[in-house]
Design an enzyme around this catalytic site. Structure first.
Site, short mmCIF file in Angstrom:
data_model
loop_
_atom_site.label_atom_id
_atom_site.label_comp_id
_atom_site.label_asym_id
_atom_site.label_seq_id
_atom_site.Cartn_x
_atom_site.Cartn_y
_atom_site.Cartn_z
N PHE A 173 0.85 -1.19 0.00
CA PHE A 173 0.00 0.00 0.00
C PHE A 173 0.89 1.24 0.00
CE2 PHE A 173 -3.45 -2.76 0.67
CZ PHE A 173 -4.62 -2.04 0.46
N CYS A 232 -5.70 15.32 -0.05
CA CYS A 232 -7.00 14.95 -0.62
C CYS A 232 -7.74 16.23 -1.01
CB CYS A 232 -7.83 14.17 0.41
SG CYS A 232 -9.41 13.56 -0.24
N CYS A 268 -16.19 14.79 2.39
CA CYS A 268 -16.06 13.46 2.97
C CYS A 268 -15.74 13.62 4.45
CB CYS A 268 -14.94 12.67 2.27
SG CYS A 268 -14.72 10.99 2.91
N CYS A 317 -14.15 10.22 6.90
CA CYS A 317 -12.86 9.60 6.64
C CYS A 317 -12.17 9.20 7.95
CB CYS A 317 -11.96 10.55 5.85
SG CYS A 317 -10.34 9.86 5.44
N ASP A 318 -11.60 7.99 7.98
CA ASP A 318 -10.91 7.52 9.18
C ASP A 318 -9.42 7.32 8.93
OD1 ASP A 318 -10.97 5.32 7.53
OD2 ASP A 318 -11.87 3.95 8.99
N THR A 319 -8.89 8.00 7.90
CA THR A 319 -7.50 7.80 7.49
C THR A 319 -6.67 9.06 7.71
OG1 THR A 319 -8.22 6.24 5.79
CG2 THR A 319 -6.01 7.16 5.56
N GLU A 334 -7.16 3.20 -5.50
CA GLU A 334 -8.43 3.44 -4.82
C GLU A 334 -8.67 4.94 -4.87
OE1 GLU A 334 -8.14 1.72 -0.93
OE2 GLU A 334 -8.19 -0.34 -1.72
N HIS A 347 -9.52 -6.20 7.23
CA HIS A 347 -8.26 -5.92 7.92
C HIS A 347 -8.49 -5.44 9.35
CE1 HIS A 347 -9.68 -2.40 5.75
NE2 HIS A 347 -8.98 -1.62 6.56
#
Length: 218
Positions: free
Chosen positions: A25, A31, A46, A49-51, A117, A212
């Site tokens: 990855f 973003c 968005c 988002c959890d990133t 993605e 995951h």
């Protein structure tokens, strides 16, 4: 160009049609639908988002001055000689802001398959091997074709019907996991049940979960 990468790691793909596949990855920083700052979350396109995609300070992250430099770092993550086709997933943030044909060509020469993605708001290089389109909110999606359409569900401004004209080999619903520890479990259960019911009523859609997180890997 200089590529800004938040983090890079070797793991198993956790969602969608490639779930369970060993993958490198490469998470690009930045973003176009959220700044990544908590103070901007409520007004973001968005907002769930959890990133963490801010900066270049994650494991394997950094600034890479050339496509060859970044390709070398990606190649180094793969356990060479272990068998299988090397596979890299470009993600973010929004990878379409930085991803180039030159980088993908360089990795192709090293035997890699290259996937992305994306939220679908940016034009992508034409030489990608796999495109996962994941629309967010009311953002304008300019992609009309993809290998898999993975929609976080439910999203009031992005119902599945809105993407009926997208040419996709696979269509997945991924249950929404709202931000905020105090609401995650019950909200996730509600979202999962809603996604299951939608898929049962619309068999062209399939359920995908974040495997995951279930098995506790990166």
């Amino acid at each position: 160009m200089t590529y800004s990468v938040k983090e890079m790691f070797y793991t198993l793909q956790g969602e969608g049609a490639q779930a369970g596949r060993p993958s490198v990855f490469c998470r690009f920083a930045g973003c176009n639908l959220w700044s990544g700052r908590e103070e901007d979350r409520a007004s973001a396109v968005c907002s769930f988002c959890d990133t963490d995609f801010v900066g270049t300070d994650g494991p394997g992250g950094g600034k890479f001055k050339t496509a060859a430099d970044l390709a070398s770092a990606i190649i180094a993550q793969w356990p060479m000689g272990a068998g299988g086709t090397p596979y890299v997933v470009f993600t973010g943030g929004e990878p379409g802001l930085q991803l180039t044909e030159e980088l993908i060509d360089t990795l192709h020469r090293a035997g890699f398959e290259c996937a992305v993605e994306t939220n679908g708001t940016q034009q992508l290089p034409s030489n990608l091997d796999w495109v996962c389109l994941s629309p967010k909110g009311a953002s304008e999606v300019i992609l009309t074709r993809c290998d898999e359409l993975k929609l976080v569900f439910p999203q009031p401004e992005a119902p599945p019907e809105r993407f009926n004209t997208v040419n996709a080999r696979y269509r997945f619903l991924s249950p929404l996991n709202p931000w905020g520890e105090e609401v995650i479990l019950p909200a996730r259960q509600d979202s999962t049940r809603a996604a299951i019911e939608y898929c049962l009523a619309h068999p062209d859609w399939r359920l995908t979960i974040q495997m995951h997180k279930v098995v506790n890997i990166a």
